[in-house]
Design a protein around this motif. Sequence first.
Motif, mmCIF file in Angstrom:
data_model
loop_
_atom_site.group_PDB
_atom_site.id
_atom_site.type_symbol
_atom_site.label_atom_id
_atom_site.label_comp_id
_atom_site.label_asym_id
_atom_site.label_seq_id
_atom_site.Cartn_x
_atom_site.Cartn_y
_atom_site.Cartn_z
ATOM 1 N N ASP A 46 0.859 -1.175 0.000
ATOM 2 C CA ASP A 46 0.000 0.000 0.000
ATOM 3 C C ASP A 46 0.900 1.231 0.000
ATOM 4 O OD1 ASP A 46 -1.916 1.923 0.275
ATOM 5 O OD2 ASP A 46 -2.458 1.411 2.333
ATOM 6 N N SER A 47 0.888 2.010 -1.096
ATOM 7 C CA SER A 47 1.790 3.156 -1.212
ATOM 8 C C SER A 47 1.422 4.287 -0.259
ATOM 9 C CB SER A 47 1.799 3.671 -2.648
ATOM 10 O OG SER A 47 0.500 4.032 -3.033
ATOM 11 N N ASN A 48 0.231 4.248 0.332
ATOM 12 C CA ASN A 48 -0.164 5.283 1.288
ATOM 13 C C ASN A 48 0.289 4.959 2.709
ATOM 14 O OD1 ASN A 48 -1.463 6.760 -0.707
ATOM 15 N ND2 ASN A 48 -3.307 5.526 -0.508
ATOM 16 N N HIS B 133 10.121 5.355 0.832
ATOM 17 C CA HIS B 133 9.887 5.889 -0.502
ATOM 18 C C HIS B 133 11.077 5.625 -1.400
ATOM 19 C CE1 HIS B 133 6.058 7.737 0.288
ATOM 20 N NE2 HIS B 133 6.545 8.158 1.441
ATOM 21 N N THR C 234 7.774 1.040 -14.387
ATOM 22 C CA THR C 234 6.938 0.385 -13.382
ATOM 23 C C THR C 234 6.819 -1.111 -13.658
ATOM 24 O OG1 THR C 234 4.954 0.943 -14.653
ATOM 25 C CG2 THR C 234 5.589 2.454 -12.882
ATOM 26 N N THR D 11 5.289 4.632 -5.306
ATOM 27 C CA THR D 11 4.477 5.758 -5.739
ATOM 28 C C THR D 11 3.006 5.369 -5.688
ATOM 29 O OG1 THR D 11 4.509 5.123 -8.064
ATOM 30 C CG2 THR D 11 6.339 6.486 -7.302
ATOM 31 N N SER D 12 2.150 6.312 -6.006
ATOM 32 C CA SER D 12 0.716 6.020 -6.026
ATOM 33 C C SER D 12 0.358 5.042 -7.146
ATOM 34 C CB SER D 12 -0.087 7.309 -6.168
ATOM 35 O OG SER D 12 0.272 7.970 -7.358
ATOM 36 N N GLU D 13 1.195 4.954 -8.194
ATOM 37 C CA GLU D 13 0.951 4.016 -9.300
ATOM 38 C C GLU D 13 1.500 2.631 -8.999
ATOM 39 O OE1 GLU D 13 2.584 7.083 -10.185
ATOM 40 O OE2 GLU D 13 0.606 7.970 -10.462
#
Length: 133
Positions: A20-22, A28, A75, A107-109
Amino acid sequence: MKEDNTQKEVRFAEIIISPDSNNAGLPHSRHGIAPENIVWHKETMSVGSLHEAYEWITSGPLLEIRYLYSGYQTTDWMLAHVLVFELTRLNTISVPQFLVHADYDLTSEGILYKIWVTPLSPLPANSDGEKPE
């Protein structure tokens, strides 16, 4: 002594969990060692097999990474894997010319894989003092 020839059923399950990138607990950047002067190529393509990744990497990025740009971001883990392998292979079949570095960012992607090279020795200068192109 009697041997037991009964076959036992073997079951297994593979579970793949994407990070989970959050999540603030995840890094990071793994090392944070990428120099600031890297010219990055940001790849938007993704492939479906390692063979496809090999064909894509050897037809372009492998030849361009030391001349047009010094870093590659993708990615797609297959593209990153093949590029690192082929760069390392180039360094082992001849006189090593560069160091191969790899890192990732969350990242979010998803995971952004970063591969870059740094020369082991500076490029030789021409007689007029300029570096060759």
